[in-house]
Enzyme design. Structure first.
Site, PDB file in Angstrom:
ATOM      1  N   ASN A  12      10.950  52.905 -68.870  1.00 37.09           N
ATOM      2  CA  ASN A  12       9.890  53.379 -67.710  1.00 37.09           C
ATOM      3  C   ASN A  12       8.668  53.506 -68.079  1.00 37.09           C
ATOM      4  O   ASN A  12       7.756  53.839 -67.300  1.00 37.09           O
ATOM      5  CB  ASN A  12      10.519  54.337 -66.535  1.00 37.09           C
ATOM      6  CG  ASN A  12      11.715  53.906 -65.905  1.00 37.09           C
ATOM      7  OD1 ASN A  12      11.851  52.517 -66.023  1.00 37.09           O
ATOM      8  ND2 ASN A  12      12.420  54.643 -65.476  1.00 37.09           N
ATOM      9  N   ARG A  83      12.083  44.889 -59.404  1.00 36.79           N
ATOM     10  CA  ARG A  83      11.364  45.443 -58.390  1.00 36.79           C
ATOM     11  C   ARG A  83      10.089  46.236 -58.907  1.00 36.79           C
ATOM     12  O   ARG A  83       9.053  46.096 -58.260  1.00 36.79           O
ATOM     13  CB  ARG A  83      12.175  46.456 -57.542  1.00 36.79           C
ATOM     14  CG  ARG A  83      11.523  47.271 -56.619  1.00 36.79           C
ATOM     15  CD  ARG A  83      11.799  48.721 -56.192  1.00 36.79           C
ATOM     16  NE  ARG A  83      11.065  49.326 -55.224  1.00 36.79           N
ATOM     17  CZ  ARG A  83      10.252  50.099 -55.578  1.00 36.79           C
ATOM     18  NH1 ARG A  83      10.220  49.918 -56.827  1.00 36.79           N
ATOM     19  NH2 ARG A  83       9.345  50.547 -54.906  1.00 36.79           N
ATOM     20  N   ARG A 112      14.188  51.024 -51.103  1.00 40.98           N
ATOM     21  CA  ARG A 112      13.044  50.726 -52.013  1.00 40.98           C
ATOM     22  C   ARG A 112      11.529  50.111 -51.294  1.00 40.98           C
ATOM     23  O   ARG A 112      11.312  49.224 -51.750  1.00 40.98           O
ATOM     24  CB  ARG A 112      13.518  49.862 -53.257  1.00 40.98           C
ATOM     25  CG  ARG A 112      14.825  50.409 -53.799  1.00 40.98           C
ATOM     26  CD  ARG A 112      14.536  51.918 -54.166  1.00 40.98           C
ATOM     27  NE  ARG A 112      13.554  52.058 -55.312  1.00 40.98           N
ATOM     28  CZ  ARG A 112      13.898  51.824 -56.759  1.00 40.98           C
ATOM     29  NH1 ARG A 112      15.428  51.552 -56.992  1.00 40.98           N
ATOM     30  NH2 ARG A 112      13.102  51.998 -57.496  1.00 40.98           N
ATOM     31  N   PRO A 113      11.096  50.869 -50.423  1.00 41.79           N
ATOM     32  CA  PRO A 113      10.011  50.402 -49.751  1.00 41.79           C
ATOM     33  C   PRO A 113       8.762  50.273 -50.311  1.00 41.79           C
ATOM     34  O   PRO A 113       8.620  50.824 -51.561  1.00 41.79           O
ATOM     35  CB  PRO A 113       9.740  51.515 -48.455  1.00 41.79           C
ATOM     36  CG  PRO A 113      10.182  52.546 -48.973  1.00 41.79           C
ATOM     37  CD  PRO A 113      11.538  52.215 -49.866  1.00 41.79           C
ATOM     38  N   ASP A 115       5.649  50.773 -48.834  1.00 41.00           N
ATOM     39  CA  ASP A 115       4.634  51.268 -48.061  1.00 41.00           C
ATOM     40  C   ASP A 115       3.530  52.083 -48.680  1.00 41.00           C
ATOM     41  O   ASP A 115       2.338  51.845 -48.439  1.00 41.00           O
ATOM     42  CB  ASP A 115       5.143  52.169 -46.944  1.00 41.00           C
ATOM     43  CG  ASP A 115       5.757  53.343 -47.242  1.00 41.00           C
ATOM     44  OD1 ASP A 115       6.497  53.189 -48.431  1.00 41.00           O
ATOM     45  OD2 ASP A 115       5.883  54.194 -46.789  1.00 41.00           O
ATOM     46  N   ASP A 296      17.817  59.716 -62.331  1.00 40.67           N
ATOM     47  CA  ASP A 296      18.296  58.881 -63.268  1.00 40.67           C
ATOM     48  C   ASP A 296      19.554  59.382 -64.217  1.00 40.67           C
ATOM     49  O   ASP A 296      20.121  58.688 -64.660  1.00 40.67           O
ATOM     50  CB  ASP A 296      17.497  58.164 -63.998  1.00 40.67           C
ATOM     51  CG  ASP A 296      16.329  57.340 -63.310  1.00 40.67           C
ATOM     52  OD1 ASP A 296      15.161  57.103 -63.928  1.00 40.67           O
ATOM     53  OD2 ASP A 296      16.476  57.109 -62.153  1.00 40.67           O
ATOM     54  N   ILE A 318      16.211  62.041 -54.036  1.00 39.85           N
ATOM     55  CA  ILE A 318      15.140  60.949 -54.209  1.00 39.85           C
ATOM     56  C   ILE A 318      15.682  59.747 -53.507  1.00 39.85           C
ATOM     57  O   ILE A 318      14.712  59.240 -52.807  1.00 39.85           O
ATOM     58  CB  ILE A 318      14.840  60.870 -55.657  1.00 39.85           C
ATOM     59  CG1 ILE A 318      14.776  61.954 -56.522  1.00 39.85           C
ATOM     60  CG2 ILE A 318      13.852  59.782 -55.740  1.00 39.85           C
ATOM     61  CD1 ILE A 318      13.270  62.739 -56.302  1.00 39.85           C
ATOM     62  N   ARG A 389      20.032  46.003 -68.291  1.00 39.19           N
ATOM     63  CA  ARG A 389      18.571  45.994 -67.904  1.00 39.19           C
ATOM     64  C   ARG A 389      17.927  47.248 -68.427  1.00 39.19           C
ATOM     65  O   ARG A 389      16.659  47.192 -68.469  1.00 39.19           O
ATOM     66  CB  ARG A 389      18.436  46.351 -66.296  1.00 39.19           C
ATOM     67  CG  ARG A 389      18.553  45.291 -65.430  1.00 39.19           C
ATOM     68  CD  ARG A 389      18.534  45.552 -64.057  1.00 39.19           C
ATOM     69  NE  ARG A 389      17.553  46.264 -63.758  1.00 39.19           N
ATOM     70  CZ  ARG A 389      17.480  47.200 -62.703  1.00 39.19           C
ATOM     71  NH1 ARG A 389      18.306  47.620 -61.950  1.00 39.19           N
ATOM     72  NH2 ARG A 389      16.329  47.989 -62.696  1.00 39.19           N
TER      73      ARG A 389
HETATM   74  C1  EPZ Z   1      10.623  55.097 -60.748  1.00 37.74           C
HETATM   75  O1  EPZ Z   1      11.326  54.336 -59.537  1.00 37.74           O
HETATM   76  C2  EPZ Z   1      11.627  54.865 -61.592  1.00 37.74           C
HETATM   77  N1  EPZ Z   1      11.601  53.523 -62.182  1.00 37.74           N
HETATM   78  C3  EPZ Z   1      13.281  54.928 -61.369  1.00 37.74           C
HETATM   79  O2  EPZ Z   1      13.968  54.553 -62.467  1.00 37.74           O
HETATM   80  C4  EPZ Z   1      13.399  56.399 -61.158  1.00 37.74           C
HETATM   81  O3  EPZ Z   1      14.718  56.607 -60.324  1.00 37.74           O
HETATM   82  C5  EPZ Z   1      12.267  56.920 -59.810  1.00 37.74           C
HETATM   83  O4  EPZ Z   1      10.891  56.401 -60.516  1.00 37.74           O
HETATM   84  C6  EPZ Z   1      12.306  58.360 -59.701  1.00 37.74           C
HETATM   85  O5  EPZ Z   1      12.250  59.021 -60.791  1.00 37.74           O
HETATM   86  C7  EPZ Z   1      10.414  52.865 -62.850  1.00 37.74           C
HETATM   87  O6  EPZ Z   1       9.780  53.731 -63.606  1.00 37.74           O
HETATM   88  C8  EPZ Z   1      10.327  51.442 -63.040  1.00 37.74           C
HETATM   89  P1  EPZ Z   1       9.446  56.459 -56.660  1.00 37.74           P
HETATM   90  P2  EPZ Z   1      10.087  54.365 -58.463  1.00 37.74           P
HETATM   91  O7  EPZ Z   1       8.444  55.448 -56.091  1.00 37.74           O
HETATM   92  O8  EPZ Z   1       8.597  54.739 -58.753  1.00 37.74           O
HETATM   93  C9  EPZ Z   1      10.285  56.430 -51.901  1.00 37.74           C
HETATM   94  C10 EPZ Z   1      15.741  53.517 -63.439  1.00 37.74           C
HETATM   95  O9  EPZ Z   1      16.836  53.761 -63.089  1.00 37.74           O
HETATM   96  N2  EPZ Z   1       9.087  55.313 -51.917  1.00 37.74           N
HETATM   97  O10 EPZ Z   1       9.271  57.603 -57.481  1.00 37.74           O
HETATM   98  O11 EPZ Z   1      10.420  53.020 -57.503  1.00 37.74           O
HETATM   99  C11 EPZ Z   1      11.461  55.734 -52.760  1.00 37.74           C
HETATM  100  O12 EPZ Z   1      12.254  54.780 -51.908  1.00 37.74           O
HETATM  101  C12 EPZ Z   1      14.807  53.446 -62.207  1.00 37.74           C
HETATM  102  O13 EPZ Z   1      15.096  53.448 -64.422  1.00 37.74           O
HETATM  103  C13 EPZ Z   1       8.579  55.119 -50.585  1.00 37.74           C
HETATM  104  O14 EPZ Z   1       9.167  55.698 -49.562  1.00 37.74           O
HETATM  105  O15 EPZ Z   1      10.616  55.508 -57.504  1.00 37.74           O
HETATM  106  C14 EPZ Z   1      12.077  56.949 -53.095  1.00 37.74           C
HETATM  107  O16 EPZ Z   1      13.092  57.404 -52.076  1.00 37.74           O
HETATM  108  C15 EPZ Z   1      15.528  53.565 -61.070  1.00 37.74           C
HETATM  109  N3  EPZ Z   1       7.675  54.379 -50.429  1.00 37.74           N
HETATM  110  C16 EPZ Z   1      11.032  57.801 -53.325  1.00 37.74           C
HETATM  111  O17 EPZ Z   1       9.951  57.344 -52.758  1.00 37.74           O
HETATM  112  C17 EPZ Z   1       7.125  53.665 -51.580  1.00 37.74           C
HETATM  113  O18 EPZ Z   1       5.908  52.906 -51.498  1.00 37.74           O
HETATM  114  C18 EPZ Z   1      10.794  58.208 -54.894  1.00 37.74           C
HETATM  115  O19 EPZ Z   1      10.581  56.642 -55.308  1.00 37.74           O
HETATM  116  C19 EPZ Z   1       7.455  53.812 -52.784  1.00 37.74           C
HETATM  117  C20 EPZ Z   1       8.588  54.698 -52.973  1.00 37.74           C
END
Ligand code: EPZ
Length: 411
Positions: A12, A83, A112-113, A115, A296, A318, A389
């Protein structure tokens, strides 16, 4: 199991430098690069855009030359596989003033929105045009202007993407309720070495002063804190003494103190952790943004609690889809009750028996491997692309520690 296992570069972190490098016209050289499926997909996306890529797997190095980017439209097939390809949309929009993005795909954990990305781009002054395949972003007068973004939820890639986007936007950008992961600090330090003006990375408020352009540079991918935590829990759940090397223990945040509260006996050095035979006791956990307990690491921890004495509650705050793998652990003999999509109660210890399993995402996938190691009999895991992955040559590295594991079909 017995022996040492070296932690690879952080997935990441590597994924984000591959996006950030398109902000510059000059070369970027990345060392300690993890060659895993997700980073290979990202390299394919870069090549599709016209970035020249030079790979040296033996020396874990990638060199990218973004001077010849020929288009600002992302490849639909590739974006659907990854994604987090969403991250590159910001730097492309910021450097070229336009971007065409098919709807992203990837992990099934929750919907995984995106928005917060789209709201962010609109605050930078971009216009969004929708169609059934995806959307097109256009910067008014071809240039973005600094924005004040207060994230309604902490988002790791949202924070990283808006920080990168702000680097070339005109004027000042303020990000509030920003994520504080170590990978974000590394990314900000790199961008500052290249001439960007960033303050507060690693805190919940980040300020960026836009500049006209940034230079290329060299980026070292820090050790993967999630691989580190996964291998620590592997040592604990198998009751082995293994040494996890080339890691940064302090990047585990609340994970180590929580493991110690669960009875874990650990020797923690500057850049290594040794696991020792431990009497595990049930200890409830709530996942939380960094430096809290990482989501994670929730799935390997849930497995660990099936081997601990007593009742524990695992509260996954989360994502809404990251606890459904527990029904597969129950088929092995675990005693896990789902209260709602965010909470399970684990009763332990329970003996596990080998089963045929399917990996729904990469973190549940690696947990199934750990479950197979402690179960009686053989466990077969399908859909191991999910595991590949995030974990490079996983079966070879575990065989070296004495695990009886083999890859029976390529993908
Ligand atoms: C990052 O994902 C990591 N991926 C994830 O690791 C990790 O689980 C996650 O952060 C939380 O630590 C990468 O860095 C590539 P978020 P990310 O945006 O950024 C919601 C792995 O296993 N959300 O912090 O996509 C979302 O649905 C991966 O290596 C919105 O609602 O996660 C979640 O409920 C999996 N709207 C919350 O926010 C948005 O536009 C936090 O997600 C974006 C996110």
């Amino acid at each position: 199991m017995k022996g040492e296992i070296e932690v690879n570069g952080a997935k990441n972190s590597a994924l984000k430098i591959l996006s950030a490098l398109v902000l510059s016209k000059e070369k970027c050289r990345i060392t300690n690069f993890p060659f895993i499926e997700d980073t290979r997909r990202m390299l394919e996306i870069l090549e599709d855009l016209g970035v020249r890529i030079f790979i040296d797997e033996k020396n874990k190095t990638v060199e990218a030359d973004p001077s010849s980017i020929s288009k600002t439209e992302l490849n639909e097939t590739l974006v659907k596989k990854l994604r987090s390809s969403m991250v590159i949309s910001g730097p492309i929009l910021s450097r070229f003033g336009k971007l065409r993005m098919p709807y992203p795909g990837g992990c099934v954990i929750g919907k995984r929105p995106i928005d917060m990305f789209l709201d962010g781009y609109q605050k930078f002054g971009a216009e969004i045009a929708w169609d059934e395949q995806g959307f097109t972003l256009t910067a008014k007068e071809g240039k973005l202007t600094g924005a004040h973004i207060f994230f309604p939820k902490v988002t790791v890639t949202g924070t990283e993407t808006m920080m990168m986007t702000a680097v070339l936007a005109e004027g000042k950008t303020v990000l509030e309720n920003a994520a504080m992961e170590p990978e974000i600090v590394e990314l900000a330090n790199y961008l500052m070495r290249c001439g960007a003006k960033i303050k507060g990375a690693g805190t919940s408020t980040i300020e960026i002063e836009g500049v006209d352009e940034i230079s290329g540079g060299e980026f070292y991918v820090i050790p993967d804190r999630i691989e580190t935590g996964t291998f620590v829990m592997m040592g604990l759940v198998t009751g082995s003494e293994i040494k996890i090397t080339n890691c940064i223990p302090k990047h585990l945040g609340a994970v180590l103190p929580i493991l110690e509260k669960s009875g874990a006996k650990l020797e923690v050095g500057e850049d290594y952790i040794i696991t020792k035979e431990s009497k595990l006791v049930a200890n409830s956990v709530t996942t939380h943004e960094y430096p809290g307990f990482a989501t994670d690491l929730q799935s390997p921890y849930t497995l660990l609690m099936t081997q601990a004495e007593g009742l524990s509650i695992i509260h996954e705050t989360i994502f809404e889809g990251r606890l459904f793998f527990t029904d597969q652990l129950n088929t092995m003999g675990a005693n896990i009750i789902m209260c709602d999509p965010h909470r399970v109660v684990v009763s332990g210890p329970t003996k596990l028996y080998g089963k045929r399993l399917t990996s729904p995402d990469l973190r549940a996938g690696i947990t199934m491997i750990l479950a197979g190691m402690i179960a009686e009999g053989k466990t077969v895991i399908d859909n191991i692309y999910q595991i590949d992955r995030g974990y490079e040559h996983i079966e070879k590295r575990l065989q070296a520690l004495g695990a009886d594991i083999k890859r029976v079909k390529e993908k």
